[in-house]
Design a protein around this motif. Structure first.
Motif, PDB file in Angstrom:
ATOM      1  N   GLU A 119      17.043 -20.401 -27.533  1.00 31.50           N
ATOM      2  CA  GLU A 119      18.056 -20.853 -28.489  1.00 31.50           C
ATOM      3  C   GLU A 119      19.347 -20.061 -28.335  1.00 31.50           C
ATOM      4  OE1 GLU A 119      16.330 -20.547 -32.333  1.00 31.50           O
ATOM      5  OE2 GLU A 119      14.893 -22.189 -32.016  1.00 31.50           O
ATOM      6  N   LEU A 120      19.217 -18.764 -28.114  1.00 28.81           N
ATOM      7  CA  LEU A 120      20.402 -17.939 -27.905  1.00 28.81           C
ATOM      8  C   LEU A 120      21.143 -18.354 -26.628  1.00 28.81           C
ATOM      9  CD1 LEU A 120      19.302 -14.318 -28.894  1.00 28.81           C
ATOM     10  CD2 LEU A 120      21.342 -15.525 -29.704  1.00 28.81           C
ATOM     11  N   ILE A 121      20.383 -18.598 -25.556  1.00 28.23           N
ATOM     12  CA  ILE A 121      21.009 -19.053 -24.314  1.00 28.23           C
ATOM     13  C   ILE A 121      21.745 -20.366 -24.554  1.00 28.23           C
ATOM     14  CG2 ILE A 121      20.583 -19.868 -21.978  1.00 28.23           C
ATOM     15  CD1 ILE A 121      20.253 -16.875 -22.216  1.00 28.23           C
ATOM     16  N   ALA A 122      21.101 -21.289 -25.261  1.00 26.06           N
ATOM     17  CA  ALA A 122      21.706 -22.589 -25.530  1.00 26.06           C
ATOM     18  C   ALA A 122      22.979 -22.472 -26.353  1.00 26.06           C
ATOM     19  CB  ALA A 122      20.702 -23.495 -26.237  1.00 26.06           C
ATOM     20  N   SER A 123      23.071 -21.419 -27.169  1.00 25.25           N
ATOM     21  CA  SER A 123      24.257 -21.253 -28.020  1.00 25.25           C
ATOM     22  C   SER A 123      25.514 -20.943 -27.220  1.00 25.25           C
ATOM     23  CB  SER A 123      24.011 -20.150 -29.049  1.00 25.25           C
ATOM     24  OG  SER A 123      23.990 -18.863 -28.447  1.00 25.25           O
ATOM     25  N   PHE A 124      25.360 -20.591 -25.937  1.00 22.28           N
ATOM     26  CA  PHE A 124      26.507 -20.308 -25.078  1.00 22.28           C
ATOM     27  C   PHE A 124      27.015 -21.566 -24.360  1.00 22.28           C
ATOM     28  CE2 PHE A 124      24.885 -16.118 -25.737  1.00 22.28           C
ATOM     29  CZ  PHE A 124      25.923 -15.226 -25.515  1.00 22.28           C
ATOM     30  N   GLU A 125      26.333 -22.703 -24.526  1.00 20.59           N
ATOM     31  CA  GLU A 125      26.628 -23.863 -23.686  1.00 20.59           C
ATOM     32  C   GLU A 125      27.975 -24.514 -23.988  1.00 20.59           C
ATOM     33  OE1 GLU A 125      23.266 -26.469 -23.810  1.00 20.59           O
ATOM     34  OE2 GLU A 125      22.088 -25.195 -22.458  1.00 20.59           O
ATOM     35  N   SER A 126      28.587 -24.193 -25.094  1.00 24.58           N
ATOM     36  CA  SER A 126      29.928 -24.732 -25.335  1.00 24.58           C
ATOM     37  C   SER A 126      30.970 -24.075 -24.437  1.00 24.58           C
ATOM     38  CB  SER A 126      30.316 -24.552 -26.807  1.00 24.58           C
ATOM     39  OG  SER A 126      30.382 -23.168 -27.133  1.00 24.58           O
ATOM     40  N   THR A 127      30.683 -22.859 -23.979  1.00 27.54           N
ATOM     41  CA  THR A 127      31.635 -22.128 -23.135  1.00 27.54           C
ATOM     42  C   THR A 127      31.094 -21.847 -21.737  1.00 27.54           C
ATOM     43  OG1 THR A 127      30.795 -20.036 -24.065  1.00 27.54           O
ATOM     44  CG2 THR A 127      32.777 -20.997 -25.074  1.00 27.54           C
ATOM     45  N   HIS A 128      29.780 -22.043 -21.517  1.00 22.20           N
ATOM     46  CA  HIS A 128      29.165 -21.707 -20.240  1.00 22.20           C
ATOM     47  C   HIS A 128      28.185 -22.806 -19.811  1.00 22.20           C
ATOM     48  CE1 HIS A 128      30.466 -17.751 -21.691  1.00 22.20           C
ATOM     49  NE2 HIS A 128      30.351 -17.295 -20.453  1.00 22.20           N
ATOM     50  N   THR A 129      27.994 -22.915 -18.490  1.00 26.17           N
ATOM     51  CA  THR A 129      26.866 -23.694 -17.978  1.00 26.17           C
ATOM     52  C   THR A 129      25.748 -22.714 -17.624  1.00 26.17           C
ATOM     53  OG1 THR A 129      27.779 -23.654 -15.724  1.00 26.17           O
ATOM     54  CG2 THR A 129      28.299 -25.566 -17.123  1.00 26.17           C
ATOM     55  N   VAL A 130      24.515 -23.120 -17.860  1.00 26.16           N
ATOM     56  CA  VAL A 130      23.365 -22.225 -17.712  1.00 26.16           C
ATOM     57  C   VAL A 130      22.588 -22.599 -16.454  1.00 26.16           C
ATOM     58  CG1 VAL A 130      21.248 -21.364 -18.774  1.00 26.16           C
ATOM     59  CG2 VAL A 130      23.227 -21.959 -20.212  1.00 26.16           C
ATOM     60  N   HIS A 131      22.277 -21.592 -15.635  1.00 19.18           N
ATOM     61  CA  HIS A 131      21.582 -21.814 -14.372  1.00 19.18           C
ATOM     62  C   HIS A 131      20.443 -20.801 -14.245  1.00 19.18           C
ATOM     63  CE1 HIS A 131      25.046 -24.302 -13.181  1.00 19.18           C
ATOM     64  NE2 HIS A 131      25.725 -23.394 -13.850  1.00 19.18           N
ATOM     65  N   TRP A 132      19.236 -21.300 -13.962  1.00 16.86           N
ATOM     66  CA  TRP A 132      18.054 -20.451 -13.847  1.00 16.86           C
ATOM     67  C   TRP A 132      17.696 -20.276 -12.378  1.00 16.86           C
ATOM     68  CZ3 TRP A 132      16.520 -18.295 -18.313  1.00 16.86           C
ATOM     69  CH2 TRP A 132      16.874 -18.925 -19.515  1.00 16.86           C
ATOM     70  N   VAL A 189      21.963 -17.279 -15.078  1.00 17.34           N
ATOM     71  CA  VAL A 189      23.399 -17.107 -14.849  1.00 17.34           C
ATOM     72  C   VAL A 189      24.138 -18.014 -15.813  1.00 17.34           C
ATOM     73  CG1 VAL A 189      25.290 -17.354 -13.210  1.00 17.34           C
ATOM     74  CG2 VAL A 189      23.063 -16.519 -12.418  1.00 17.34           C
ATOM     75  N   LEU A 190      25.001 -17.433 -16.621  1.00 24.05           N
ATOM     76  CA  LEU A 190      25.840 -18.182 -17.553  1.00 24.05           C
ATOM     77  C   LEU A 190      27.248 -18.204 -16.968  1.00 24.05           C
ATOM     78  CD1 LEU A 190      23.313 -17.379 -19.215  1.00 24.05           C
ATOM     79  CD2 LEU A 190      24.803 -17.183 -21.205  1.00 24.05           C
ATOM     80  N   TRP A 191      27.603 -19.367 -16.434  1.00 21.07           N
ATOM     81  CA  TRP A 191      28.868 -19.514 -15.712  1.00 21.07           C
ATOM     82  C   TRP A 191      29.940 -20.049 -16.664  1.00 21.07           C
ATOM     83  CZ3 TRP A 191      30.612 -18.245 -10.923  1.00 21.07           C
ATOM     84  CH2 TRP A 191      31.783 -18.852 -10.468  1.00 21.07           C
ATOM     85  N   PRO A 192      31.098 -19.371 -16.772  1.00 22.78           N
ATOM     86  CA  PRO A 192      32.142 -19.810 -17.708  1.00 22.78           C
ATOM     87  C   PRO A 192      32.703 -21.185 -17.312  1.00 22.78           C
ATOM     88  CG  PRO A 192      32.548 -17.570 -16.926  1.00 22.78           C
ATOM     89  CD  PRO A 192      31.482 -18.144 -16.062  1.00 22.78           C
ATOM     90  N   ARG A 193      32.719 -22.107 -18.252  1.00 23.63           N
ATOM     91  CA  ARG A 193      33.300 -23.423 -17.981  1.00 23.63           C
ATOM     92  C   ARG A 193      34.781 -23.307 -17.624  1.00 23.63           C
ATOM     93  NH1 ARG A 193      29.830 -27.517 -19.464  1.00 23.63           N
ATOM     94  NH2 ARG A 193      28.086 -26.902 -20.819  1.00 23.63           N
ATOM     95  N   ALA A 194      35.438 -22.264 -18.148  1.00 22.95           N
ATOM     96  CA  ALA A 194      36.865 -22.064 -17.873  1.00 22.95           C
ATOM     97  C   ALA A 194      37.120 -21.756 -16.406  1.00 22.95           C
ATOM     98  CB  ALA A 194      37.415 -20.936 -18.750  1.00 22.95           C
ATOM     99  N   TRP A 195      36.088 -21.358 -15.669  1.00 22.68           N
ATOM    100  CA  TRP A 195      36.245 -21.027 -14.261  1.00 22.68           C
ATOM    101  C   TRP A 195      36.055 -22.239 -13.358  1.00 22.68           C
ATOM    102  CZ3 TRP A 195      33.604 -15.635 -13.142  1.00 22.68           C
ATOM    103  CH2 TRP A 195      34.146 -14.672 -14.020  1.00 22.68           C
ATOM    104  N   GLY A 196      35.788 -23.391 -13.917  1.00 22.68           N
ATOM    105  CA  GLY A 196      35.582 -24.594 -13.110  1.00 22.68           C
ATOM    106  C   GLY A 196      34.126 -24.797 -12.752  1.00 22.68           C
ATOM    107  N   GLU A 197      33.902 -25.545 -11.671  1.00 18.99           N
ATOM    108  CA  GLU A 197      32.544 -25.902 -11.271  1.00 18.99           C
ATOM    109  C   GLU A 197      31.767 -24.664 -10.825  1.00 18.99           C
ATOM    110  OE1 GLU A 197      30.332 -28.939  -8.092  1.00 18.99           O
ATOM    111  OE2 GLU A 197      32.516 -28.884  -8.285  1.00 18.99           O
ATOM    112  N   TYR A 198      30.483 -24.656 -11.139  1.00 21.57           N
ATOM    113  CA  TYR A 198      29.598 -23.554 -10.753  1.00 21.57           C
ATOM    114  C   TYR A 198      29.568 -23.436  -9.235  1.00 21.57           C
ATOM    115  CZ  TYR A 198      25.268 -20.784 -10.478  1.00 21.57           C
ATOM    116  OH  TYR A 198      24.322 -19.815 -10.237  1.00 21.57           O
ATOM    117  N   GLU A 199      29.893 -22.258  -8.705  1.00 26.55           N
ATOM    118  CA  GLU A 199      30.057 -22.113  -7.263  1.00 26.55           C
ATOM    119  C   GLU A 199      29.135 -21.080  -6.635  1.00 26.55           C
ATOM    120  OE1 GLU A 199      34.158 -21.332  -6.578  1.00 26.55           O
ATOM    121  OE2 GLU A 199      34.783 -23.394  -6.936  1.00 26.55           O
TER     122      GLU A 199
END
Length: 337
Positions: free
Chosen positions: A92-105, A114-124
């Motif tokens: 649930e805590l990980i999911a709470s970051f999804e408005s600002t990050h994409t989550v990758h296991w 890995v919580l990748w900032p959406r502000a940085w563009g596509e996960y690279e």
């Protein structure tokens, strides 16, 4: 901390547990420290929530909280403290970051998130694909899953496959559910097979595979799907160790497409192949012998064969590779110099 997180791009690395015996403690299970010190990750995520829109967050050893998460290191040992009873809270805590990050296991080592900032563009971030990686489960499919399945009995009659060509740690490009890995017990000198599929990256470039890393490279009916087969072969040879073998099959245009282009049996085909003829009916035909000449300074050709021994001539037009016997292809084997 808040000023730094707000004003700069940051990397935040969080370890999921107190390292215990790694740093002078007597055990990885101890009551000498408070729970939030022994397993600090939940408290740390709470502290970061809402403050890290411009930060890349990496969580190490997530298997401590995820009971059934598969990792290369296996399940968490009984002698290490776990947070399985807090798994739901953790997710649930990980999911709470999804408005600002994409989550990758990721299952490497003991497991990462890995919580990748959406502000940085596509996960690279792309992980290296290395010899021995099991990138997908190896499950036998009943029936005829593909051309590798059809080829097995023929190859078992040719000792070069088992003793020279399919030896060591291999990479199967485009193996899907019909990888050579499924049949590796029949070729006893195979140590391991790593399958490279869409989930790993673009098969034409293998950009997350290091140079000279695999003992053999295998591909069954994948080269016709890439945009530029010459570029693909360049990279397939790049990741092969000197002295290693490249074992490739492609569909023969006369037995597979049978005079029709675009292909009606596989609409993703981008090229057709012929072993050797002066002129082709196909506008996208590639002559295999001409293709190999482009690499004459880099390889020694060990085999180039039209696999027509079980093709049924004179039949009504249909995809004969859907039978259990007709390969309808061209096979070539080269050794990297």
């Amino acid at each position: 901390m808040e000023d730094t997180l707000a004003g700069r791009r940051c990397l935040v690395f969080l370890d999921a547990h107190y390292p215990g015996a790694d740093y002078g403690g007597n055990s990885y299970i101890s009551q000498e420290h408070a729970p939030t010190e022994r397993l600090p990750l939940l408290a740390e995520l709470e502290l970061l929530r809402g403050r890290t829109a411009n930060a890349l967050i990496v969580l190490d050893d997530v298997r401590i909280y995820r009971r059934d998460f598969r990792t290369n290191a296996g399940t968490l040992p009984d002698w290490v403290e776990n947070g399985f009873d807090q798994e739901a809270t953790f997710l649930e805590l990980i999911a709470s970051f999804e408005s600002t990050h994409t989550v990758h296991w990721h299952g490497e080592d003991t497991g990462y998130a890995v919580l990748w900032p959406r502000a940085w563009g596509e996960y690279e971030l792309k992980k290296w694909v290395v010899p021995g990686d099991q990138t997908q489960p190896f499950v036998l499919t009943l029936g005829v899953p593909g051309t590798t399945c059809i080829s097995v009995n023929r190859r078992l009659l040719d000792a070069r496959f088992g003793n020279r060509w399919l030896v060591g740690k291999g990479l199967d490009i485009g193996g899907g559910n019909d990888s050579i890995a499924l049949y590796s017990t029949l070729f006893p000198r195979i140590e391991s097979v790593t399958v490279y599929e869409w989930a790993q990256g673009d098969a034409q470039y293998l950009e997350n595979v290091r140079d000279n890393s695999f003992d053999f490279v295998y591909s069954g009916h994948c080269l016709e799907h890439v945009m530029d087969p010459r570029v693909a072969l360049r990279h397939w040879l790049r990741v092969l160790k000197p002295g290693g073998h490249l074992v490739i099959t492609v569909p023969d245009e006369d037995m597979y497409e049978q005079g029709v282009w675009p292909s009606t049996f596989n609409t993703d085909h981008k090229h057709t192949f012929t072993l050797f003829k002066r002129k082709s009916w196909s506008p996208v035909s590639i002559n295999v012998l001409d293709l190999l000449r482009d690499f004459e300074r880099e390889v020694s050709v060990k085999k180039a064969e039209l696999l027509d021994h079980s093709f049924m001539h004179g039949m009504e037009r249909f995809d004969q590779t859907r039978t259990a016997f007709a390969e309808c292809g061209i096979e070539f084997v080269v050794q990297k110099l």
